[in-house]
Each structure stands twice: as C-alpha cells, then as structure tokens.
Motif scaffolding. Structure first.
Motif, PDB file in Angstrom:
ATOM      1  N   LYS A 136      -9.321   9.784   0.780  1.00  0.00           N
ATOM      2  CA  LYS A 136      -9.729   9.405  -0.575  1.00  0.00           C
ATOM      3  C   LYS A 136      -8.975   8.171  -1.070  1.00  0.00           C
ATOM      4  N   LEU A 137      -7.941   7.774  -0.309  1.00  0.00           N
ATOM      5  CA  LEU A 137      -7.145   6.595  -0.646  1.00  0.00           C
ATOM      6  C   LEU A 137      -7.351   5.480   0.374  1.00  0.00           C
ATOM      7  N   ASN A 138      -8.503   5.491   1.033  1.00  0.00           N
ATOM      8  CA  ASN A 138      -8.851   4.443   2.003  1.00  0.00           C
ATOM      9  C   ASN A 138      -7.961   4.431   3.249  1.00  0.00           C
ATOM     10  N   ILE A 139      -7.299   5.556   3.547  1.00  0.00           N
ATOM     11  CA  ILE A 139      -6.494   5.644   4.763  1.00  0.00           C
ATOM     12  C   ILE A 139      -7.291   6.419   5.800  1.00  0.00           C
ATOM     13  N   GLN A 140      -7.470   5.833   6.961  1.00  0.00           N
ATOM     14  CA  GLN A 140      -8.292   6.450   7.989  1.00  0.00           C
ATOM     15  C   GLN A 140      -7.773   7.834   8.356  1.00  0.00           C
ATOM     16  N   GLN A 141      -8.688   8.758   8.543  1.00  0.00           N
ATOM     17  CA  GLN A 141      -8.315  10.098   8.985  1.00  0.00           C
ATOM     18  C   GLN A 141      -7.600  10.015  10.328  1.00  0.00           C
ATOM     19  N   GLY A 142      -6.504  10.736  10.447  1.00  0.00           N
ATOM     20  CA  GLY A 142      -5.743  10.721  11.690  1.00  0.00           C
ATOM     21  C   GLY A 142      -4.651   9.678  11.746  1.00  0.00           C
ATOM     22  N   ASP A 143      -4.602   8.770  10.767  1.00  0.00           N
ATOM     23  CA  ASP A 143      -3.542   7.764  10.745  1.00  0.00           C
ATOM     24  C   ASP A 143      -2.254   8.400  10.232  1.00  0.00           C
ATOM     25  N   PHE A 144      -1.192   8.327  11.017  1.00  0.00           N
ATOM     26  CA  PHE A 144       0.077   8.888  10.598  1.00  0.00           C
ATOM     27  C   PHE A 144       0.914   7.900   9.806  1.00  0.00           C
ATOM     28  N   GLY A 145       0.328   6.757   9.484  1.00  0.00           N
ATOM     29  CA  GLY A 145       0.847   5.908   8.439  1.00  0.00           C
ATOM     30  C   GLY A 145       2.106   5.142   8.732  1.00  0.00           C
ATOM     31  N   GLY A 146       2.884   4.929   7.686  1.00  0.00           N
ATOM     32  CA  GLY A 146       4.083   4.132   7.821  1.00  0.00           C
ATOM     33  C   GLY A 146       4.853   4.036   6.526  1.00  0.00           C
ATOM     34  N   GLU A 147       5.881   3.196   6.542  1.00  0.00           N
ATOM     35  CA  GLU A 147       6.736   3.017   5.377  1.00  0.00           C
ATOM     36  C   GLU A 147       6.345   1.761   4.612  1.00  0.00           C
ATOM     37  N   LEU A 148       6.301   1.890   3.308  1.00  0.00           N
ATOM     38  CA  LEU A 148       6.160   0.766   2.396  1.00  0.00           C
ATOM     39  C   LEU A 148       7.419   0.760   1.539  1.00  0.00           C
ATOM     40  N   ASP A 149       7.942  -0.419   1.223  1.00  0.00           N
ATOM     41  CA  ASP A 149       9.189  -0.451   0.466  1.00  0.00           C
ATOM     42  C   ASP A 149       9.414  -1.817  -0.160  1.00  0.00           C
ATOM     43  N   SER A 150      10.470  -1.899  -0.934  1.00  0.00           N
ATOM     44  CA  SER A 150      10.784  -3.158  -1.619  1.00  0.00           C
ATOM     45  C   SER A 150      11.587  -4.101  -0.747  1.00  0.00           C
ATOM     46  N   GLY A 151      11.757  -3.754   0.532  1.00  0.00           N
ATOM     47  CA  GLY A 151      12.466  -4.629   1.458  1.00  0.00           C
ATOM     48  C   GLY A 151      11.497  -5.411   2.321  1.00  0.00           C
ATOM     49  N   GLY A 152      10.940  -4.733   3.319  1.00  0.00           N
ATOM     50  CA  GLY A 152      10.015  -5.425   4.216  1.00  0.00           C
ATOM     51  C   GLY A 152      10.759  -6.187   5.289  1.00  0.00           C
ATOM     52  N   GLN A 153      10.040  -6.508   6.352  1.00  0.00           N
ATOM     53  CA  GLN A 153      10.647  -7.172   7.495  1.00  0.00           C
ATOM     54  C   GLN A 153      11.121  -8.580   7.185  1.00  0.00           C
ATOM     55  N   ASP A 154      10.579  -9.189   6.129  1.00  0.00           N
ATOM     56  CA  ASP A 154      10.951 -10.556   5.774  1.00  0.00           C
ATOM     57  C   ASP A 154      11.538 -10.649   4.365  1.00  0.00           C
ATOM     58  N   GLY A 155      11.804  -9.501   3.742  1.00  0.00           N
ATOM     59  CA  GLY A 155      12.367  -9.489   2.404  1.00  0.00           C
ATOM     60  C   GLY A 155      11.344  -9.610   1.288  1.00  0.00           C
ATOM     61  N   ARG A 156      10.059  -9.732   1.637  1.00  0.00           N
ATOM     62  CA  ARG A 156       9.014  -9.923   0.624  1.00  0.00           C
ATOM     63  C   ARG A 156       8.406  -8.606   0.156  1.00  0.00           C
ATOM     64  N   GLY A 157       8.827  -7.501   0.791  1.00  0.00           N
ATOM     65  CA  GLY A 157       8.312  -6.194   0.424  1.00  0.00           C
ATOM     66  C   GLY A 157       7.032  -5.849   1.150  1.00  0.00           C
ATOM     67  N   ASN A 158       6.702  -4.566   1.139  1.00  0.00           N
ATOM     68  CA  ASN A 158       5.422  -4.064   1.635  1.00  0.00           C
ATOM     69  C   ASN A 158       4.886  -3.055   0.635  1.00  0.00           C
ATOM     70  N   PRO A 159       3.850  -3.395  -0.134  1.00  0.00           N
ATOM     71  CA  PRO A 159       3.094  -4.637  -0.026  1.00  0.00           C
ATOM     72  C   PRO A 159       3.908  -5.847  -0.477  1.00  0.00           C
ATOM     73  N   ILE A 160       3.511  -7.006   0.009  1.00  0.00           N
ATOM     74  CA  ILE A 160       4.165  -8.238  -0.416  1.00  0.00           C
ATOM     75  C   ILE A 160       4.041  -8.356  -1.934  1.00  0.00           C
ATOM     76  N   GLY A 161       5.180  -8.503  -2.616  1.00  0.00           N
ATOM     77  CA  GLY A 161       5.169  -8.663  -4.066  1.00  0.00           C
ATOM     78  C   GLY A 161       4.970  -7.374  -4.845  1.00  0.00           C
ATOM     79  N   GLY A 162       5.048  -6.222  -4.187  1.00  0.00           N
ATOM     80  CA  GLY A 162       4.849  -4.962  -4.891  1.00  0.00           C
ATOM     81  C   GLY A 162       5.985  -4.661  -5.866  1.00  0.00           C
ATOM     82  N   LEU A 163       5.663  -4.384  -7.111  1.00  0.00           N
ATOM     83  CA  LEU A 163       6.651  -4.040  -8.137  1.00  0.00           C
ATOM     84  C   LEU A 163       6.472  -2.588  -8.560  1.00  0.00           C
ATOM     85  N   VAL A 164       7.573  -1.939  -8.929  1.00  0.00           N
ATOM     86  CA  VAL A 164       7.531  -0.550  -9.387  1.00  0.00           C
ATOM     87  C   VAL A 164       8.375  -0.403 -10.647  1.00  0.00           C
TER      88      VAL A 164
END
Length: 367
Positions: A136-164
């Motif tokens: 219901k959130l556009n995530i494919q069935q069976g996808d075990f997903g991943g981490e999103l955070d305010s760091g990211g591999q390049d410091g830009r965050g995941n999503p890029i520019g995501g604010l909380v």
C-alpha cells in the motif's frame, strides 16, 4: 520461539563510491519556519534532490513529492516510501513522505496499511515500530527493504534532502511548534518498519540514532516489543547505542564489517525498559485516513506544484518521476526486518549488497 534470519543478496551493476559532501544534511539546522524549497543543492553523483521540502495544501495528495516528514504521536507520524511501485534499494534517494494525517502537504497512508504499531517515547528519542502491508506504500511485495536516514552514503541523506520534524521532542512548545530532528533512522521492508527520531540537543543523539549499522535491521537498531494487532503508546528508557553491549562486566563495541562479509553481532539485543503503555483501537487512531485507498498503479510521472519560495514569492514547478531519475543505490541499503512474529519485530534482516537493479534474492534460515 521460531526466529528468522533473512539474508538478502542483490546483484549490483553500480558500485561506484559517492563523494561525501562538505555540507552534510545532518549538520543543516533548518527551523520549521524557514524551510527552503529544496534543502539539498547538489547535483553530482546521485543527481539533484528529487522532491521538495516546502509542503502545503497545494502539494498534498497521492502524487505529492514532499520529502518533509513528521514524527509526533502514535496517531500522527510519517513514513518514507517510493513514489512509484518499486523496491527500497532501487529508490532510496528519492523516497517521499506518507503521513497518517492530512494537512502536512504529503501523501496519506492508505487505510489498512497498519497491522500493529508501538510508540515508545524515551528521554532521547521517539521510536515507532510496526507491522504493515507494504504494497500500500508502493513497496514491492517480497522486498525486504533497507535503511533510510539523515546520513546516507554521501552525507545527503536517504531520501536526498529528507527532513524530519516533531512537536514531541524537547524544544517544542505545543502542537504547532515543530523542532527538527537532524539525527533519524528508518528501516522499512519485509512488511515491517522501525523509525527513530532523536533529540538533536542530546549530546548522545548521533549514537542513539546511529547510521553505520545499516545491515542488521530493526532488531538491533530499534529493539522493541511491538506486536501484531496491538496499537500502543509507551514511555521508555533510552536503549544502549547500537553496537554497544556488555560482556563479562565490560562495555564493548561491535563494528559492522565491510560489504561482502556477513554481519553477525556477538550479542542479542534487548529492548530498553518501558512502562505506562496505553492501548488504542486502530480505527480511532487513524480515522483521518479511513477513506484513503492505495493506488500503486498510479504514476506520479508529472505533477505541477505551486508553492512559496524563501522570499515569499509563489513558485510553480513541474516535477517528473522516471526510472532515470531514481536513486542508484550505494551498496549499503539493508533489509528492514524479517519474519512477522507476535513477539515483536525482532528478526534480523541483513543485506549484503543493494544496487541499481533492485533485484533481491532472499534466503530464510530457521533456527
């Protein structure tokens, strides 16, 4: 009790290192009253920020590309998820906000998404863990997903520019007073999620919302007692920082190994003590989204957004969503969790590699 160990293996056609920016997202202090249209201004490597941060009535709806989320209370929070049906590893840089209440300028979480949610408010953070129907959130069935955070591999965050933001952290003076959490971490996939937003004024915020343990999932990053079909809000103590454990009377720190080496922590995580738990009916918590339906086939291929820039001038921008605009992945995205159990979101999710292909091959080992 049967425990599960999911090992997600992904073929990756993209492994190039990303350059770390000089102005990482985690260092950007952005007052709620001074949010820019896009907080990220970089274009190299992963491309420009896909969505926007100024979100209002003109951006609200199921095609919104808002990338500003809120974590307030059990009935009032947001999740980041793909704008179109996809995997987390394939879209980590462009996820958009889905919220439980209208008025945030975001997409709304469809009715029936939640199967059980627990919120724990501790001195240092707000933690929300739950069971979901991720399709219901556009995530494919069976996808075990991943981490999103305010760091990211390049410091830009995941999503890029995501604010909380939150009105339930120190510094807030009420419902309409939102303070930024610059340290936050969020795992989603395997029909589960766990998010934690830390009090940025707490000197231990960076350790409580650590970003370097992306391959060991919710069980270690957000130990919890969430249960299927239970919706509760609790008070709690701060957890021990991720990777920290006590053995033989000594406090030790485990470090996640490099890609290609299976991460096996030498300790079993234990949820921090909690108390004063109050249970609710999901119908009363999420009445505001009772009429929202999932439209995973709906394409947000183009949306015209009327907003206001930092100078108070109206701005109309058409944003497009296409496969070429998607995040490429960094090789560090991870599974969010594993088997649903009535004893909580405790199973460990591990991803060895995540890449642009987004093809995850999962293996389940029962112990």
């Amino acid at each position: 009790m049967v425990s599960g160990l999911f090992i997600a293996l992904a073929a990756s056609s993209y492994a190039a290192a990303q350059s770390f920016v000089s102005d990482p997202l985690i260092d950007k202090v952005v007052p709620y009253t001074a949010i820019p249209y896009q907080v990220d201004q970089h274009t190299a490597d992963r491309g420009p920020q896909h969505g926007y941060n100024i979100c209002n009535s003109t951006t609200e709806g199921q095609s919104s590309l808002c990338q500003t989320g809120f974590v307030n209370h059990l009935d009032d929070f947001c999740l980041f998820a793909p704008p179109e049906l996809s995997t987390i590893g394939d879209t980590e840089g462009i996820e958009v906000a889905y919220c439980t209440k209208p008025g945030r300028g975001t997409r709304l979480i469809p009715e029936g998404t939640f199967k059980g949610v627990q919120l724990v408010k501790s001195p240092g953070y707000i933690q929300i863990v739950g069971f979901i129907d991720q399709t219901k959130l556009n995530i494919q069935q069976g996808d075990f997903g991943g981490e999103l955070d305010s760091g990211g591999q390049d410091g830009r965050g995941n999503p890029i520019g995501g604010l909380v933001y939150s009105n339930n952290l120190p510094g807030s003076s009420g419902n309409d007073s939102f303070v930024q959490s610059r340290h936050w971490t969020f795992f989603i996939g395997g029909d589960q999620f766990c998010l934690k937003v830390c009090d940025s004024s707490n000197p231990n915020a960076g350790h409580l919302c650590e970003h370097i343990y992306d391959r060991i999932g919710c069980a270690y990053n957000a130990p919890n007692n969430a249960q299927q079909n239970v919706f509760e809000s609790c008070e709690g103590e701060d957890m021990m920082p991720v990777g920290t454990y006590v053995s033989g009377g000594q406090t030790l720190t485990w470090t996640q190994p490099p890609e290609g080496v299976e991460p096996v922590p030498p300790y079993t995580p234990t949820p921090a003590a909690s108390s004063n738990c109050v249970s609710f009916q999901s119908e009363s918590l999420f009445a505001a989204i009772a009429s929202v339906t999932a439209s995973v086939s709906e394409s947000a291929s183009a949306s015209t957004i009327t907003s206001t820039n930092s100078n108070g001038q109206p701005t109309t921008i058409t944003r497009s969503v296409s496969s070429s605009a998607r995040g490429s992945g960094s090789g560090t995205a991870s599974a969010a969790g594993a088997a649903n159990t009535n004893d909580g979101v405790r199973a460990m999710g591990i991803s060895i590699v995540a890449g642009v292909s987004g093809v995850l091959l999962s293996a389940l080992v029962f112990a």
